[in-house]
Design a protein around this motif. Structure first.
Motif, mmCIF file in Angstrom:
data_model
loop_
_atom_site.group_PDB
_atom_site.id
_atom_site.type_symbol
_atom_site.label_atom_id
_atom_site.label_comp_id
_atom_site.label_asym_id
_atom_site.label_seq_id
_atom_site.Cartn_x
_atom_site.Cartn_y
_atom_site.Cartn_z
ATOM 1 N N PRO A 89 20.701 -7.445 54.707
ATOM 2 C CA PRO A 89 21.689 -7.656 55.407
ATOM 3 C C PRO A 89 21.110 -8.750 56.599
ATOM 4 O O PRO A 89 21.781 -9.697 57.060
ATOM 5 C CB PRO A 89 21.881 -6.504 56.387
ATOM 6 C CG PRO A 89 21.397 -5.483 55.380
ATOM 7 C CD PRO A 89 20.375 -5.718 54.440
ATOM 8 N N LYS A 92 21.593 -12.049 54.945
ATOM 9 C CA LYS A 92 22.857 -12.611 55.522
ATOM 10 C C LYS A 92 22.859 -13.012 56.877
ATOM 11 O O LYS A 92 23.528 -14.195 57.000
ATOM 12 C CB LYS A 92 23.951 -11.385 55.248
ATOM 13 C CG LYS A 92 25.471 -11.779 55.548
ATOM 14 C CD LYS A 92 26.384 -10.307 55.248
ATOM 15 C CE LYS A 92 27.733 -10.828 55.800
ATOM 16 N NZ LYS A 92 28.758 -11.398 54.864
ATOM 17 N N TYR A 93 22.284 -12.462 57.681
ATOM 18 C CA TYR A 93 22.332 -12.985 59.149
ATOM 19 C C TYR A 93 21.568 -14.415 59.258
ATOM 20 O O TYR A 93 22.032 -15.137 59.609
ATOM 21 C CB TYR A 93 21.677 -11.992 59.944
ATOM 22 C CG TYR A 93 21.376 -12.609 61.495
ATOM 23 C CD1 TYR A 93 22.345 -12.186 62.403
ATOM 24 C CD2 TYR A 93 20.574 -13.147 61.833
ATOM 25 C CE1 TYR A 93 22.590 -12.342 63.545
ATOM 26 C CE2 TYR A 93 20.354 -13.680 63.199
ATOM 27 C CZ TYR A 93 21.302 -13.411 64.100
ATOM 28 O OH TYR A 93 21.437 -13.799 65.363
ATOM 29 N N GLU A 96 23.916 -16.963 57.906
ATOM 30 C CA GLU A 96 24.826 -17.330 58.690
ATOM 31 C C GLU A 96 24.644 -17.987 60.060
ATOM 32 O O GLU A 96 25.400 -18.635 60.571
ATOM 33 C CB GLU A 96 25.790 -16.189 58.944
ATOM 34 C CG GLU A 96 26.770 -15.791 57.557
ATOM 35 C CD GLU A 96 27.493 -14.355 57.510
ATOM 36 O OE1 GLU A 96 27.491 -13.487 58.612
ATOM 37 O OE2 GLU A 96 28.082 -13.890 56.720
ATOM 38 N N GLN A 155 28.993 -10.058 51.041
ATOM 39 C CA GLN A 155 28.044 -8.727 51.222
ATOM 40 C C GLN A 155 28.806 -8.104 52.460
ATOM 41 O O GLN A 155 29.143 -8.661 53.557
ATOM 42 C CB GLN A 155 26.768 -9.200 51.836
ATOM 43 C CG GLN A 155 25.848 -7.985 52.219
ATOM 44 C CD GLN A 155 24.417 -8.319 52.985
ATOM 45 O OE1 GLN A 155 24.307 -8.020 53.923
ATOM 46 N NE2 GLN A 155 23.681 -8.971 52.224
ATOM 47 N N PRO A 156 29.071 -6.733 52.281
ATOM 48 C CA PRO A 156 29.811 -6.130 53.345
ATOM 49 C C PRO A 156 29.169 -5.598 54.452
ATOM 50 O O PRO A 156 27.936 -5.718 54.677
ATOM 51 C CB PRO A 156 30.402 -4.894 52.598
ATOM 52 C CG PRO A 156 29.285 -4.606 51.637
ATOM 53 C CD PRO A 156 28.820 -5.780 51.142
ATOM 54 N N GLN A 157 29.883 -5.365 55.499
ATOM 55 C CA GLN A 157 29.235 -4.883 56.893
ATOM 56 C C GLN A 157 28.321 -3.593 56.726
ATOM 57 O O GLN A 157 27.211 -3.500 57.211
ATOM 58 C CB GLN A 157 30.130 -4.917 57.954
ATOM 59 C CG GLN A 157 30.910 -6.384 58.440
ATOM 60 C CD GLN A 157 29.699 -7.299 58.949
ATOM 61 O OE1 GLN A 157 28.631 -6.939 59.528
ATOM 62 N NE2 GLN A 157 29.705 -8.349 58.340
ATOM 63 N N SER A 158 28.989 -2.706 55.817
ATOM 64 C CA SER A 158 28.353 -1.548 55.682
ATOM 65 C C SER A 158 27.021 -1.772 54.935
ATOM 66 O O SER A 158 27.078 -2.161 53.710
ATOM 67 C CB SER A 158 29.362 -0.557 55.185
ATOM 68 O OG SER A 158 28.459 0.724 54.719
ATOM 69 N N HIS A 159 25.792 -1.513 55.450
ATOM 70 C CA HIS A 159 24.562 -1.950 54.573
ATOM 71 C C HIS A 159 24.288 -0.977 53.421
ATOM 72 O O HIS A 159 23.678 -1.248 52.417
ATOM 73 C CB HIS A 159 23.520 -1.739 55.585
ATOM 74 C CG HIS A 159 23.776 -2.908 56.439
ATOM 75 N ND1 HIS A 159 22.664 -2.744 57.810
ATOM 76 C CD2 HIS A 159 24.390 -3.729 56.922
ATOM 77 C CE1 HIS A 159 22.982 -3.738 58.483
ATOM 78 N NE2 HIS A 159 24.124 -4.395 58.198
#
Ligand code: CA
Length: 244
Positions: A89, A92-93, A96, A155-159
């Protein structure tokens, strides 16, 4: 009787001593000393880790880019390396929020070339995603970065959710690579044809003692905080000055 009386007296003494000892237990200071020593070690350990995390780490050389994807001008003077994981995650941050700034400030101006090295810290899904990336790089190199960005986007929000599947990777390939042969892509992926490239990345992860994802290097310098864009800028500017 006297003997009996003595016994009672002795019992009382024992009881009194016992009760005294429980108030002034000699073991208690020992426990506190032990706790204090452990606390001291923990503080020292935390401080040393803190210091380690605070300072950049300079290696002898920039990671080898042989076989790695390059974003930007191939001959840009500065190399920024991300040790990252599609399943992570924080990566991904970084992708972005930090990458777009790096791109507009340096990559688009030909000052920085960027690469992504697979760092498999999240188990089987990391491994599968890295294989997909390397397969695209080997078979459809011009679409690698499109696929790379799409994979992070997926990649979904739910880790904790499981989301990297052969089906999803094939779908992303079909969406982002024109005329891709879906069945061939799946076959290459499941046969692990790109494993040697993933192995090269694993070796770099070991060589540079990567402990966290993302880890960011500017040439041969590993930054302590991958999310501190000002520190990233400062490191790039310093290296730019050195080559100018
Ligand atoms: Ca690679």
């Amino acid at each position: 009787m006297a003997r009996g009386g003595n016994t009672v007296a002795q019992k009382r003494t024992k009881t009194n001593r016992g009760s005294y000892q429980s108030k002034k237990n000699p073991i208690r200071p020992l426990i506190w000393v032990t706790v204090a020593v452990i606390a001291l070690f923990l503080i020292i350990g935390a401080l040393s880790q803190f210091q380690q995390q605070q300072g950049p780490i300079t290696f002898q050389e920039t990671p080898s880019l042989e076989g790695q994807p390059i974003f930007g001008e191939a001959d840009a003077p500065i190399t920024v390396v991300e040790f990252g994981d599609y399943k992570c995650p924080s990566c991904k941050y970084w992708e972005e929020h930090i990458f777009p700034q790096l791109k507009s400030d340096y990559i688009d101006h030909g000052k920085v070339r960027y690469t992504f090295i697979n760092t498999l810290f999240h188990g089987e899904e990391s491994a599968l995603a890295s294989l997909a990336g390397e397969t695209v790089l080997a078979e459809y190199p011009e679409y690698f970065w499109r696929f790379h960005h799409a994979l992070f986007e997926a990649q979904p929000q739910s880790h904790s959710e499981q989301w990297v599947t052969v089906e999803l990777l094939a779908e992303l390939a079909e969406t982002h690579i024109p005329n891709v042969d879906r069945e061939q892509f799946i076959q290459l992926l499941t046969q692990k044809s790109a494993q040697p490239a993933v192995d090269v990345d694993n070796q770099l992860v070991e060589q540079y003692n990567v402990q966290l994802t993302p880890s960011i290097m500017v040439n041969n310098v590993m930054l302590p905080d991958p999310f501190d864009y000002e520190a990233l800028r400062a490191a790039i500017e310093e290296q730019l000055e050195a080559v100018q």
